[in-house]
Design a protein around this motif. Sequence first.
Motif, PDB file in Angstrom:
ATOM      1  N   HIS A  17     -23.391   2.796 -24.529  1.00 52.07           N
ATOM      2  CA  HIS A  17     -24.268   1.641 -24.753  1.00 52.07           C
ATOM      3  C   HIS A  17     -25.720   2.102 -24.698  1.00 52.07           C
ATOM      4  O   HIS A  17     -26.339   2.125 -23.644  1.00 52.07           O
ATOM      5  CB  HIS A  17     -24.004   0.552 -23.707  1.00 52.07           C
ATOM      6  CG  HIS A  17     -22.711  -0.170 -23.902  1.00 52.07           C
ATOM      7  ND1 HIS A  17     -22.480  -1.025 -24.956  1.00 52.07           N
ATOM      8  CD2 HIS A  17     -21.562  -0.139 -23.184  1.00 52.07           C
ATOM      9  CE1 HIS A  17     -21.243  -1.508 -24.877  1.00 52.07           C
ATOM     10  NE2 HIS A  17     -20.669  -0.979 -23.814  1.00 52.07           N
ATOM     11  N   THR A  18     -26.249   2.485 -25.836  1.00 50.68           N
ATOM     12  CA  THR A  18     -27.614   3.008 -25.923  1.00 50.68           C
ATOM     13  C   THR A  18     -28.552   2.068 -26.677  1.00 50.68           C
ATOM     14  O   THR A  18     -29.717   2.402 -26.887  1.00 50.68           O
ATOM     15  CB  THR A  18     -27.606   4.377 -26.628  1.00 50.68           C
ATOM     16  OG1 THR A  18     -27.032   4.235 -27.928  1.00 50.68           O
ATOM     17  CG2 THR A  18     -26.789   5.389 -25.821  1.00 50.68           C
ATOM     18  N   ASP A  19     -28.057   0.909 -27.092  1.00 52.29           N
ATOM     19  CA  ASP A  19     -28.884  -0.025 -27.854  1.00 52.29           C
ATOM     20  C   ASP A  19     -29.946  -0.650 -26.965  1.00 52.29           C
ATOM     21  O   ASP A  19     -29.698  -0.964 -25.786  1.00 52.29           O
ATOM     22  CB  ASP A  19     -28.021  -1.122 -28.469  1.00 52.29           C
ATOM     23  CG  ASP A  19     -26.959  -0.564 -29.408  1.00 52.29           C
ATOM     24  OD1 ASP A  19     -27.341   0.065 -30.400  1.00 52.29           O
ATOM     25  OD2 ASP A  19     -25.763  -0.748 -29.112  1.00 52.29           O
ATOM     26  N   VAL A  20     -31.115  -0.867 -27.529  1.00 51.34           N
ATOM     27  CA  VAL A  20     -32.236  -1.449 -26.791  1.00 51.34           C
ATOM     28  C   VAL A  20     -32.373  -2.936 -27.092  1.00 51.34           C
ATOM     29  O   VAL A  20     -32.734  -3.720 -26.227  1.00 51.34           O
ATOM     30  CB  VAL A  20     -33.545  -0.714 -27.149  1.00 51.34           C
ATOM     31  CG1 VAL A  20     -34.733  -1.363 -26.448  1.00 51.34           C
ATOM     32  CG2 VAL A  20     -33.446   0.755 -26.787  1.00 51.34           C
ATOM     33  N   VAL A  21     -32.034  -3.336 -28.300  1.00 48.52           N
ATOM     34  CA  VAL A  21     -32.292  -4.710 -28.724  1.00 48.52           C
ATOM     35  C   VAL A  21     -31.050  -5.580 -28.593  1.00 48.52           C
ATOM     36  O   VAL A  21     -31.039  -6.571 -27.865  1.00 48.52           O
ATOM     37  CB  VAL A  21     -32.805  -4.729 -30.177  1.00 48.52           C
ATOM     38  CG1 VAL A  21     -33.139  -6.164 -30.599  1.00 48.52           C
ATOM     39  CG2 VAL A  21     -34.033  -3.849 -30.311  1.00 48.52           C
ATOM     40  N   ALA A  22     -29.984  -5.222 -29.308  1.00 44.44           N
ATOM     41  CA  ALA A  22     -28.734  -5.989 -29.293  1.00 44.44           C
ATOM     42  C   ALA A  22     -27.591  -5.024 -28.977  1.00 44.44           C
ATOM     43  O   ALA A  22     -27.423  -4.027 -29.665  1.00 44.44           O
ATOM     44  CB  ALA A  22     -28.503  -6.681 -30.625  1.00 44.44           C
ATOM     45  N   SER A  23     -26.822  -5.334 -27.954  1.00 45.57           N
ATOM     46  CA  SER A  23     -25.743  -4.441 -27.523  1.00 45.57           C
ATOM     47  C   SER A  23     -24.392  -5.088 -27.805  1.00 45.57           C
ATOM     48  O   SER A  23     -24.142  -6.233 -27.410  1.00 45.57           O
ATOM     49  CB  SER A  23     -25.868  -4.117 -26.036  1.00 45.57           C
ATOM     50  OG  SER A  23     -24.903  -3.159 -25.654  1.00 45.57           O
ATOM     51  N   ALA A  24     -23.516  -4.333 -28.499  1.00 44.03           N
ATOM     52  CA  ALA A  24     -22.174  -4.824 -28.838  1.00 44.03           C
ATOM     53  C   ALA A  24     -21.173  -4.358 -27.797  1.00 44.03           C
ATOM     54  O   ALA A  24     -21.303  -3.260 -27.242  1.00 44.03           O
ATOM     55  CB  ALA A  24     -21.758  -4.333 -30.216  1.00 44.03           C
ATOM     56  N   CYS A  25     -20.156  -5.199 -27.562  1.00 46.47           N
ATOM     57  CA  CYS A  25     -19.121  -4.826 -26.598  1.00 46.47           C
ATOM     58  C   CYS A  25     -17.849  -5.606 -26.908  1.00 46.47           C
ATOM     59  O   CYS A  25     -17.897  -6.808 -27.206  1.00 46.47           O
ATOM     60  CB  CYS A  25     -19.587  -5.113 -25.168  1.00 46.47           C
ATOM     61  SG  CYS A  25     -18.476  -4.450 -23.904  1.00 46.47           S
TER      62      CYS A  25
END
Length: 359
Positions: free
Chosen positions: A99-107
């Motif tokens: 999880h390296t996203d800064v704006v929108a993180s998917a999971c």
Amino acid sequence: MLVIVPVFMYSLFLFDLLRHMLDAQETGLSTVWDYSVLDYAKKPESVPAEGGGSTTEAFSGFGMAQGTARQMFCDHESGLDSYDPGPDRECGAHLEDHHTDVVASACWLNPGAQQVQCYLDANAVGAYGVSLHQSYMDTFQRGGLIRCDARLGVQNYLLPEEFLPEFSKVKMAKELQKGSVHTNAQAGRAEGNEHGDSNVYLLPWERIALLTDTWALSASVSMRPGYRQEEASSNLQDPSEGLYTRVVQLYQNQENMGFTQMSNASVSLVNRAISSNLLHTSLRMYPGSYDTPGDDPRQPSLAIMPQEGDSGAEEEIEQQRGRHRYFSNEWRDWGSNNNERSYQGRGNWYLGCAREESC
């Protein structure tokens, strides 16, 4: 300037949403195509079930293909893959390195999201309602219509919920998240939840299907006249379901009216010949029993030789005090020789292409 800042931030957010949507599409599309290369001739085995215990797959590799895909795409993309089943694998419950996203993180852990799942409907296509056809289908078909679907959930990690609230009451984004992505995802609220506003963007379902035709045998078969099973050199994974067995299933099926009438007439004819001392008593035929030592018309007579090379399938027959060679199929007719010409014009790639992926 006040307008440029939120527009810039929102464009970053939309870019991440688009990227995550493409990741979800790759998951479903890649997984379903994995089913096009499985060995459907191999006998299904008992395998460990994901919820514990064991189960027999619909066909060999059915669970393995989608299980491996879930491990590949557990981090939502196929760039960094790990198939280690241990606790420290790429997507362990306590690992969030992906999880390296800064704006929108998917999971995948968001409520309403789902890792790729595949389902088999063996009777969705090809069932004609004809009992003889259905009997063969129930006995030998292992594939069918395979459907796969996946859905990602995304949460906001940059955008403020409101911007200049004194001028607008419309929320700019869903609730801003901080901290552990997995913890936030598991505590997420999907649309229609009982606690109020949703804080999860559920991307559209990615659904795709593949139809597999498993009636055609993928292994070459070699059978000599008089034998009732393929030779050991045949590389069929399950000889008990080979070509001869499939021919017998149709030929001797009680739904085959022609076989039923011929079988009764054959028994009557042979037994009358024995009564008239025209045949030996050891050749007597019994209804329902096909182990007659003679040439029993109730047993299909089948011979086939695989063609190797471009010279055609040939048989050598002892005849007229010598050995003569004959083609065992319509390789040449000494006219237009269409079979030979078709074979020689066929390439080694899919659909007979001369070059890979050229047609």
